[in-house]
Design a protein around this motif. Structure first.
Motif, PDB file in Angstrom:
ATOM      1  N   GLY A  37      12.976  59.514  -7.107  1.00  0.00           N
ATOM      2  CA  GLY A  37      13.647  58.529  -6.247  1.00  0.00           C
ATOM      3  C   GLY A  37      12.784  57.895  -5.180  1.00  0.00           C
ATOM      4  O   GLY A  37      13.251  57.042  -4.429  1.00  0.00           O
ATOM      5  N   ALA A  40      12.267  53.971  -4.463  1.00  0.00           N
ATOM      6  CA  ALA A  40      13.365  53.138  -3.949  1.00  0.00           C
ATOM      7  C   ALA A  40      12.968  52.407  -2.675  1.00  0.00           C
ATOM      8  O   ALA A  40      13.508  51.353  -2.356  1.00  0.00           O
ATOM      9  N   GLN A  63      18.341  49.699  -2.300  1.00  0.00           N
ATOM     10  CA  GLN A  63      19.803  49.717  -2.253  1.00  0.00           C
ATOM     11  C   GLN A  63      20.359  49.065  -0.983  1.00  0.00           C
ATOM     12  O   GLN A  63      21.553  49.125  -0.729  1.00  0.00           O
ATOM     13  N   GLU A 190      15.734  48.950  -8.174  1.00  0.00           N
ATOM     14  CA  GLU A 190      17.044  49.611  -8.288  1.00  0.00           C
ATOM     15  C   GLU A 190      17.329  49.944  -9.750  1.00  0.00           C
ATOM     16  O   GLU A 190      17.806  51.029 -10.065  1.00  0.00           O
ATOM     17  N   GLN A 191      17.005  49.017 -10.639  1.00  0.00           N
ATOM     18  CA  GLN A 191      17.215  49.252 -12.065  1.00  0.00           C
ATOM     19  C   GLN A 191      16.319  50.385 -12.568  1.00  0.00           C
ATOM     20  O   GLN A 191      16.753  51.245 -13.332  1.00  0.00           O
ATOM     21  N   GLU A 193      14.992  52.842 -10.780  1.00  0.00           N
ATOM     22  CA  GLU A 193      15.428  54.112 -10.195  1.00  0.00           C
ATOM     23  C   GLU A 193      16.714  54.604 -10.863  1.00  0.00           C
ATOM     24  O   GLU A 193      16.902  55.797 -11.065  1.00  0.00           O
ATOM     25  N   TYR A 194      17.582  53.664 -11.235  1.00  0.00           N
ATOM     26  CA  TYR A 194      18.833  54.030 -11.903  1.00  0.00           C
ATOM     27  C   TYR A 194      18.545  54.697 -13.251  1.00  0.00           C
ATOM     28  O   TYR A 194      19.149  55.715 -13.600  1.00  0.00           O
ATOM     29  N   TRP A 197      17.219  58.117 -12.599  1.00  0.00           N
ATOM     30  CA  TRP A 197      18.306  58.975 -12.113  1.00  0.00           C
ATOM     31  C   TRP A 197      19.181  59.432 -13.276  1.00  0.00           C
ATOM     32  O   TRP A 197      19.516  60.603 -13.394  1.00  0.00           O
ATOM     33  N   MET A 198      19.542  58.485 -14.126  1.00  0.00           N
ATOM     34  CA  MET A 198      20.408  58.797 -15.260  1.00  0.00           C
ATOM     35  C   MET A 198      19.740  59.811 -16.189  1.00  0.00           C
ATOM     36  O   MET A 198      20.354  60.798 -16.614  1.00  0.00           O
TER      37      MET A 198
END
Length: 206
Positions: A37, A40, A63, A190-191, A193-194, A197-198
């Motif tokens: 993360g 970010a 974010q 953001e994309q 990191e998403y 994260w997923m």
């Protein structure tokens, strides 16, 4: 870290242009690039010094975007919905911090920029150089919560508010290109990191 190699073409073009005047750093001081993360938060250091040798920096978090209220007018409210995606993309704003450091003191200008205008929300003064203040801002400035947060910005004289805004744009170099870069890069990070994260969440919870 060749962060340009994985960017979409239009992002890469903007990144290359901004990189001529700014050094773009992903992550924050004290946290390695591999930390989950950490990408970010993005810091930018201007290569050329400001007036009287001031060092200028920017920090933003991917974010810290929000709908741009300037765009939320009647014509938007009565859209038939066909251009939803385009509307959403066009009406983003981002909050960010600009630091101006000289002789161990740093002025922090908390700003917000959308499609049409840049607005300064708060001005504070902190001890420390660009790097240390950018790092504390990236960490949410928790360590500085007990310090004086600057005057209520809206109560300052209008000409002073205008002067701060002009300073950010003209003296600090936060022009339309930099603003567009922050908005686009925040969306890109953001994309990214998403997805990370997923992937991590699924691996851990599987």
């Amino acid at each position: 870290h060749n962060i340009e190699s994985i960017q979409p073409p239009e992002m890469q073009e903007l990144y290359t242009e901004v990189s001529q005047k700014w050094t773009v750093l992903e992550g924050i001081s004290g946290i390695g690039g591999g930390e989950t993360g950490s990408g970010a938060t993005v810091r930018m250091i201007r290569k050329e010094a400001g007036s009287k040798g001031a060092k200028i920096g920017i920090v933003f978090h991917c974010q810290d975007t929000e709908p741009d209220f300037v765009e939320m007018n009647e014509s938007n409210l009565f859209e038939d919905g066909n251009d939803d995606e385009e509307e959403d993309e066009d009406s983003q704003a981002i909050r960010f911090g600009v630091t101006v450091s000289k002789q161990g003191k740093t002025v922090v200008l908390q700003c917000r920029v959308g499609v049409e205008s840049l607005h300064v929300d708060r001005v504070t003064v902190r001890d420390g150089d660009t790097e240390s203040v950018l790092a504390s801002l990236a960490n949410g400035e928790g360590t500085h919560a007990a310090l004086y947060q600057g005057p209520d910005y809206e109560e300052l004289a209008v000409d002073l508010q205008t002067a701060f805004g002009t300073y950010v744009e003209k003296e600090c170099g936060v022009d339309e290109t930099v603003s567009n870069f922050m908005l686009m890069f925040a969306d890109y990070r953001e994309q990214e990191e998403y997805v990370s994260w997923m992937k991590a969440a699924v691996e851990i919870l599987d």
